[in-house]
Design an enzyme around this catalytic site. Structure first.
Site, PDB file in Angstrom:
ATOM      1  N   ARG A   1       3.816  -8.289  20.499  1.00 17.30           N
ATOM      2  CA  ARG A   1       3.754  -9.579  21.190  1.00 17.30           C
ATOM      3  C   ARG A   1       2.538 -10.340  20.703  1.00 17.30           C
ATOM      4  O   ARG A   1       1.580  -9.756  20.198  1.00 17.30           O
ATOM      5  CB  ARG A   1       3.712  -9.394  22.697  1.00 17.30           C
ATOM      6  CG  ARG A   1       2.514  -8.640  23.186  1.00 17.30           C
ATOM      7  CD  ARG A   1       2.529  -8.429  24.697  1.00 17.30           C
ATOM      8  NE  ARG A   1       1.427  -7.606  25.123  1.00 17.30           N
ATOM      9  CZ  ARG A   1       0.154  -7.978  25.184  1.00 17.30           C
ATOM     10  NH1 ARG A   1      -0.198  -9.204  24.833  1.00 17.30           N
ATOM     11  NH2 ARG A   1      -0.787  -7.152  25.572  1.00 17.30           N
TER      12      ARG A   1
ATOM     13  N   HIS B   1      22.959   0.166  13.413  1.00 14.11           N
ATOM     14  CA  HIS B   1      24.195   0.870  13.747  1.00 14.11           C
ATOM     15  C   HIS B   1      24.734   0.319  15.058  1.00 14.11           C
ATOM     16  O   HIS B   1      23.964  -0.177  15.891  1.00 14.11           O
ATOM     17  CB  HIS B   1      23.934   2.372  13.880  1.00 14.11           C
ATOM     18  CG  HIS B   1      23.384   2.982  12.630  1.00 14.11           C
ATOM     19  ND1 HIS B   1      24.176   3.388  11.590  1.00 14.11           N
ATOM     20  CD2 HIS B   1      22.111   3.211  12.231  1.00 14.11           C
ATOM     21  CE1 HIS B   1      23.417   3.869  10.619  1.00 14.11           C
ATOM     22  NE2 HIS B   1      22.155   3.756  10.978  1.00 14.11           N
TER      23      HIS B   1
ATOM     24  N   ASN C   1       0.839  -1.174   0.000  1.00 13.07           N
ATOM     25  CA  ASN C   1       0.000   0.000   0.000  1.00 13.07           C
ATOM     26  C   ASN C   1       0.892   1.249   0.000  1.00 13.07           C
ATOM     27  O   ASN C   1       2.123   1.133  -0.045  1.00 13.07           O
ATOM     28  CB  ASN C   1      -0.929  -0.016   1.222  1.00 13.07           C
ATOM     29  CG  ASN C   1      -2.228   0.706   0.987  1.00 13.07           C
ATOM     30  OD1 ASN C   1      -2.263   1.763   0.351  1.00 13.07           O
ATOM     31  ND2 ASN C   1      -3.313   0.155   1.514  1.00 13.07           N
TER      32      ASN C   1
ATOM     33  N   GLY D   1      -1.221  -1.196   8.828  1.00 15.95           N
ATOM     34  CA  GLY D   1      -0.640   0.117   8.578  1.00 15.95           C
ATOM     35  C   GLY D   1       0.313   0.566   9.678  1.00 15.95           C
ATOM     36  O   GLY D   1       0.050   0.381  10.864  1.00 15.95           O
TER      37      GLY D   1
END
Length: 185
Positions: free
Chosen positions: A180, A115, A85, A142
């Site tokens: 979770r 990093h 999307n 989303g």
């Protein structure tokens, strides 16, 4: 023989993202993502398919709703029937494996890049990456963020806005920050 920065990157070792070869490959991917975004919705399917093949390095039937962003494109392996999307971002410094019929909600972000935790090491400009694997028939709601090194099992659903820091087993609904397992599907 010394490894190139790209070889180090793909091996998950510390590497320099400022390497000229890598900079050139990222610029190429940005140009292809821009070209995909600028295609008319009525553009011939062959034109869209050609751009996707150039970006990913292989033919795909994936459907991308622009804008779409990635670092390299060629480190993304797509199954059949994948849907992205609006506003998806894939930092494919390491391999991203995506199974068949995976759905990406708007603004999903997949991050293989990372990093060093040590500040002095971070200042060196070196970085590294860990691969991500997403199984068949997964739906990422989303705004989901998937962090480096995560595997999401087949058939799972990740709730909107979740931040996935650890592996998610197959066949579950998982959500939250950190993400979770909520229940088995």
């Amino acid at each position: 023989m010394l490894k190139t920065e790209k070889e180090k990157m793909l091996a998950g070792e510390l590497y320099s993202g400022a390497d000229l070869q890598l900079v050139g490959e990222r610029l190429r991917a940005r140009e292809l993502c821009r070209a995909i975004a600028e295609l008319s919705p009525q553009a011939p399917e062959a034109e869209r398919s050609d751009l996707l093949k150039q970006l990913f390095g292989a033919a795909t039937d994936a459907y991308i709703t622009p804008p779409f962003f990635c670092d390299y494109g060629r480190n993304i392996e797509l199954g059949k029937g994948v849907y992205f999307n609006f506003n998806c971002v894939l930092l494919d410094v390491a391999k991203i494996s995506i199974g068949n019929h995976v759905l990406f909600g708007p603004a999903v972000q997949i991050y293989t890049a990372s990093h060093p935790m040590d500040a002095a090491e971070r200042r060196s400009g070196l970085e590294f990456a860990k691969p991500i694997a997403i199984g068949n028939d997964v739906w990422l709601g989303g705004g989901v963020i998937v962090c480096p090194g995560v595997t999401i099992g087949a058939g799972s659903v990740i709730g909107a806005g979740s931040v996935v820091l650890r592996d998610i087993p197959a066949g579950v609904f998982a959500a939250g920050n950190p993400c979770r397992v909520i229940r088995t599907l």
